[in-house]
Scaffold this motif. Structure first.
Motif, PDB file in Angstrom:
ATOM      1  N   ILE A 444       0.837  -1.201   0.000  1.00 40.26           N
ATOM      2  CA  ILE A 444       0.000   0.000   0.000  1.00 40.26           C
ATOM      3  C   ILE A 444       0.877   1.258   0.000  1.00 40.26           C
ATOM      4  N   ASP A 445       0.527   2.204  -0.848  1.00 40.33           N
ATOM      5  CA  ASP A 445       1.271   3.469  -0.917  1.00 40.33           C
ATOM      6  C   ASP A 445       0.812   4.372   0.232  1.00 40.33           C
ATOM      7  N   MET A 446       1.425   4.166   1.390  1.00 43.72           N
ATOM      8  CA  MET A 446       1.003   4.898   2.578  1.00 43.72           C
ATOM      9  C   MET A 446       1.324   6.385   2.497  1.00 43.72           C
ATOM     10  N   ASP A 447       2.340   6.771   1.734  1.00 38.80           N
ATOM     11  CA  ASP A 447       2.622   8.199   1.547  1.00 38.80           C
ATOM     12  C   ASP A 447       1.416   8.885   0.918  1.00 38.80           C
ATOM     13  N   TYR A 448       0.879   8.257  -0.105  1.00 39.57           N
ATOM     14  CA  TYR A 448      -0.271   8.839  -0.814  1.00 39.57           C
ATOM     15  C   TYR A 448      -1.494   8.920   0.091  1.00 39.57           C
ATOM     16  N   PHE A 449      -1.849   7.837   0.733  1.00 35.87           N
ATOM     17  CA  PHE A 449      -3.074   7.833   1.533  1.00 35.87           C
ATOM     18  C   PHE A 449      -2.944   8.709   2.777  1.00 35.87           C
ATOM     19  N   SER A 450      -1.757   8.766   3.342  1.00 36.10           N
ATOM     20  CA  SER A 450      -1.551   9.655   4.489  1.00 36.10           C
ATOM     21  C   SER A 450      -1.726  11.111   4.100  1.00 36.10           C
ATOM     22  N   SER A 451      -1.275  11.453   2.904  1.00 38.87           N
ATOM     23  CA  SER A 451      -1.423  12.839   2.444  1.00 38.87           C
ATOM     24  C   SER A 451      -2.893  13.204   2.240  1.00 38.87           C
ATOM     25  N   LEU A 452      -3.711  12.206   1.882  1.00 30.84           N
ATOM     26  CA  LEU A 452      -5.131  12.481   1.660  1.00 30.84           C
ATOM     27  C   LEU A 452      -5.868  12.814   2.952  1.00 30.84           C
ATOM     28  N   VAL A 453      -5.537  12.112   4.026  1.00 25.75           N
ATOM     29  CA  VAL A 453      -6.276  12.311   5.282  1.00 25.75           C
ATOM     30  C   VAL A 453      -5.659  13.390   6.158  1.00 25.75           C
ATOM     31  N   LYS A 454      -4.467  13.860   5.814  1.00 25.83           N
ATOM     32  CA  LYS A 454      -3.787  14.862   6.631  1.00 25.83           C
ATOM     33  C   LYS A 454      -4.650  16.111   6.766  1.00 25.83           C
ATOM     34  N   ARG A 455      -4.754  16.603   7.988  1.00 23.86           N
ATOM     35  CA  ARG A 455      -5.547  17.795   8.324  1.00 23.86           C
ATOM     36  C   ARG A 455      -7.031  17.601   7.975  1.00 23.86           C
ATOM     37  N   SER A 456      -7.496  16.356   8.089  1.00 24.96           N
ATOM     38  CA  SER A 456      -8.928  16.083   7.894  1.00 24.96           C
ATOM     39  C   SER A 456      -9.439  15.285   9.081  1.00 24.96           C
ATOM     40  N   ASP A 457     -10.739  15.084   9.128  1.00 24.43           N
ATOM     41  CA  ASP A 457     -11.339  14.260  10.175  1.00 24.43           C
ATOM     42  C   ASP A 457     -11.440  12.798   9.773  1.00 24.43           C
ATOM     43  N   CYS A 458     -11.007  12.495   8.577  1.00 24.31           N
ATOM     44  CA  CYS A 458     -11.111  11.117   8.078  1.00 24.31           C
ATOM     45  C   CYS A 458     -10.021  10.250   8.700  1.00 24.31           C
ATOM     46  N   GLN A 459     -10.421   9.104   9.219  1.00 23.65           N
ATOM     47  CA  GLN A 459      -9.464   8.178   9.830  1.00 23.65           C
ATOM     48  C   GLN A 459      -8.842   7.270   8.775  1.00 23.65           C
ATOM     49  N   LEU A 460      -7.631   6.798   9.068  1.00 19.70           N
ATOM     50  CA  LEU A 460      -6.887   5.930   8.150  1.00 19.70           C
ATOM     51  C   LEU A 460      -6.664   4.571   8.802  1.00 19.70           C
ATOM     52  N   TRP A 461      -7.245   3.534   8.187  1.00 20.64           N
ATOM     53  CA  TRP A 461      -7.159   2.159   8.696  1.00 20.64           C
ATOM     54  C   TRP A 461      -6.686   1.243   7.564  1.00 20.64           C
ATOM     55  N   PRO A 462      -5.390   1.141   7.298  1.00 18.27           N
ATOM     56  CA  PRO A 462      -4.926   0.265   6.215  1.00 18.27           C
ATOM     57  C   PRO A 462      -5.204  -1.206   6.517  1.00 18.27           C
ATOM     58  N   GLU A 463      -5.352  -1.983   5.441  1.00 19.94           N
ATOM     59  CA  GLU A 463      -5.598  -3.418   5.581  1.00 19.94           C
ATOM     60  C   GLU A 463      -4.275  -4.173   5.553  1.00 19.94           C
ATOM     61  N   LEU A 464      -4.105  -5.052   6.541  1.00 21.63           N
ATOM     62  CA  LEU A 464      -2.903  -5.867   6.617  1.00 21.63           C
ATOM     63  C   LEU A 464      -3.224  -7.238   6.021  1.00 21.63           C
ATOM     64  N   ARG A 465      -2.623  -7.497   4.890  1.00 20.72           N
ATOM     65  CA  ARG A 465      -2.947  -8.661   4.069  1.00 20.72           C
ATOM     66  C   ARG A 465      -2.588  -9.977   4.748  1.00 20.72           C
ATOM     67  N   ALA A 466      -3.097 -11.072   4.183  1.00 25.28           N
ATOM     68  CA  ALA A 466      -2.771 -12.413   4.679  1.00 25.28           C
ATOM     69  C   ALA A 466      -1.297 -12.714   4.444  1.00 25.28           C
ATOM     70  N   THR A 467      -0.781 -13.666   5.179  1.00 26.47           N
ATOM     71  CA  THR A 467       0.653 -13.964   5.191  1.00 26.47           C
ATOM     72  C   THR A 467       1.196 -14.242   3.792  1.00 26.47           C
ATOM     73  N   ARG A 468       2.282 -13.559   3.452  1.00 23.70           N
ATOM     74  CA  ARG A 468       2.946 -13.775   2.169  1.00 23.70           C
ATOM     75  C   ARG A 468       3.694 -15.106   2.198  1.00 23.70           C
ATOM     76  N   SER A 469       3.620 -15.835   1.109  1.00 27.78           N
ATOM     77  CA  SER A 469       4.091 -17.226   1.066  1.00 27.78           C
ATOM     78  C   SER A 469       5.582 -17.365   1.330  1.00 27.78           C
ATOM     79  N   TRP A 470       6.353 -16.337   1.047  1.00 31.38           N
ATOM     80  CA  TRP A 470       7.805 -16.430   1.218  1.00 31.38           C
ATOM     81  C   TRP A 470       8.264 -15.984   2.613  1.00 31.38           C
ATOM     82  N   MET A 471       7.327 -15.703   3.496  1.00 25.20           N
ATOM     83  CA  MET A 471       7.670 -15.246   4.843  1.00 25.20           C
ATOM     84  C   MET A 471       7.035 -16.150   5.891  1.00 25.20           C
TER      85      MET A 471
END
Length: 552
Positions: A444-471
């Motif tokens: 997830i491009d957190m730089d982009y989404f963080s810039s969208l909610v900055k100085r707003s009342d909108c909360q940011l709740w990113p989704e943490l995906r299921a375990t990647r197969s190589w980890m």
């Protein structure tokens, strides 16, 4: 029950599960209504384990440790040779519901016990109840328990410390039925009860893919449950389960909401926004009447190709979705989530778009590149207008949007997230780590989404995906959590949480993510509570040096 146990510095081992009651539920032979008992030996102890095939349905058995005070409870799970999954369902006598303890046994040779930490509890006047797994989407599964280990603690750990952030679960109201074929009220409540006394603040419950609903709707369609054949075993499970609930006149959505309110969990619904019907082989099971009766509202690509969506450019399509929301609002929900990552494109080159664009700009939009800013503005206005309508209809609900992985993917599909936030249409933004055909960095491009909610009342709740197969599971959650913690997030979401909380170590790691400080150390300590115990003998014969399976 006569107790057979071993005291060590690691606690008290109860290794003879054959002493559980009732004795009539345990047999020396495999049968449909009993647990099969098998002797085993490890390097340090021996005992009797209990196991049951997928096709068996043994009763709940009870283990009474006859102890007082607080203990950490560990279960030694056993997976038989050749099964992909193994485990048990377990609860204290006073618990409302069972918990599932499952592990991945693919490639297992039946030569080890997998020990997992379950929970900490006061065992005074308590008994432990054990039930077979209800995982029914595959026959490559067994229920198996080799021992219970109890480690005394001086006092109960402080598990309800203040969270830095909260967590949120997604449940599609399909998968757990597909896997488990629930038929009772308590089996539905298990999907909610698991969040009691955890950092989870809310759940997003799937109500429909398009208008094929997961609840008894009068507005949309429901999956067809009287087919002669089904695509997959899990689909058959889903149909059989729903037939039982309909016969009992029981509403799964109502059961879930009532139990969520009982434990203080916010209950939001989410809508998979693509107005589709089932793709083969689900074209008969996931049949949408509205889709087939309204082919005049189809999406069309620029070359005139029909797309398997109904377009939100038509008011009738928007009205139908809002009618679904009105219907579920009567259940007493807390909010609505727009699952954009499950359904784009929502508008393309339909007649209202072509004619409206020509009228405004004097050009045919089909002749313009997808990157043309005017095309984005015109089509995104349609989607934004729809969201405005929902906001106006439900001013007191929390509205949230689950969107794609980065700016490029969202703009391509005409999602004007900045406008939604600026106009205070949505309250919560949930970036999801999924693209729909455009380039991305894999996270997830957190730089982009963080810039969208900055100085707003909108909360940011990113989704943490299921375990990647190589980890490993530890590496995966640590890596993404630390990435999210660099930003001013309000919470973390977990898609398909019902497929994660059945794995004890993963579930415990997820719950640990609510606090930012010391996460790496916490996860390392958690992993110490999960281990394989090698068997030396099984059923009286060596299984380590010269194992059975060499002869197969």
């Amino acid at each position: 029950m006569k107790r057979i146990f071993l005291r060590t510095k690691e606690g008290i081992y109860f290794t003879d599960m054959g002493k559980c009651s009732p004795s009539s539920a345990i047999s020396d032979r495999r049968c449909k209504t009993c647990w099969k008992k098998i002797t085993y030996e490890t390097e340090n102890f021996k005992g009797i384990l209990l196991t049951a095939f997928y096709s068996a349905n043994p009763p709940v058995i009870t283990f009474n440790p006859e102890l007082k005070g607080a203990y950490r409870i560990f279960a030694g799970l056993y997976g038989e040779f050749g099964t992909d999954y193994a485990g048990i369902r377990i609860k204290l006598k006073s618990d409302h519901c069972f918990n599932t303890l499952l592990f991945n046994n693919r490639g297992g040779r039946g030569d080890f016990i997998y020990e997992v930490f379950w929970k900490e509890a006061n065992l005074t006047e308590q008994a432990i109840e054990i039930s077979p797994l209800n995982k029914r989407d595959t026959d490559s599964v067994n229920s198996g328990i080799a021992y219970i280990r109890l480690l005394p603690v001086d006092k109960k750990s402080c598990i309800n410390q203040k969270s830095d952030i909260y967590l949120a679960a997604f449940n599609d109201a399909f998968s757990f039925i597909y896997y488990n074929r629930p038929t009772t009220k308590k089996e539905i409540q298990e999907q909610i009860e698991i969040f009691r006394d955890t950092p989870f603040k809310k759940i997003y419950w799937g109500i429909a893919a398009g208008d094929v609903a997961t609840y008894p709707t009068k507005i949309g369609s429901q999956p067809v449950i009287d087919l002669e054949v089904y695509p997959r075993l899990g689909d058959k499970n889903y149909a059989e389960s729903h037939r039982v609930f309909r016969q009992k006149n029981m509403d799964i959505l109502k059961i879930a909401i009532e139990h969520a309110k009982k434990i203080g969990l916010e209950f939001h619904v989410y809508h998979r926004m693509g107005l589709v019907t089932g793709q083969p082989p689900w074209e008969e099971m996931m049949y949408s009447r509205f889709f087939y009766e309204n082919q005049r509202f189809l999406c069309y690509d620029r070359d005139g190709t029909k797309i398997s969506r109904l377009s939100y450019a038509y008011p009738e399509v928007q009205n139908h979705c809002i009618d679904l929301f009105r219907e579920v609002a009567s259940y007493g929900i807390d909010g609505i989530n727009f699952a954009f990552h499950r359904g784009v494109p929502l508008v393309l080159f339909e007649k209202p778009i072509i004619e409206g664009f020509k009228k405004k700009y004097g050009q045919d939009p089909r002749e313009l590149p997808d990157s043309d800013l005017r095309l984005f503005e015109f089509r995104s206005n349609i989607i934004t207008d729809y969201l405005r309508r929902v906001r106006q209809e439900f001013p007191c609900f929390e509205l949230s949007a689950t969107v794609l992985i980065n700016e490029e993917n969202n703009r391509f599909y005409n999602l004007d997230i900045k406008r939604w936030i600026d106009e205070k249409i949505i309250d919560v933004l949930i970036p999801y780590p999924q693209d729909r055909g455009l380039p991305h960095r894999g996270i997830i491009d957190m730089d982009y989404f963080s810039s969208l909610v900055k100085r707003s009342d909108c909360q940011l709740w990113p989704e943490l995906r299921a375990t990647r197969s190589w980890m490993t599971v530890e590496e995966h959650y640590l890596d993404l959590a630390e990435y999210f913690y660099r930003y001013n997030i309000d919470g973390i979401c977990f898609w398909d949480t019902d497929t994660r909380f059945v794995y004890p170590e993963e579930w415990r790691i997820i719950n640990s993510l609510c606090k930012k400080q010391g996460l790496k150390k916490r996860i390392k300590n958690i992993s110490k509570d999960y281990k394989k115990v090698t068997l030396k003998k099984l059923n009286g014969y060596s299984i380590d040096k010269y194992p059975y399976w060499w002869s197969y």
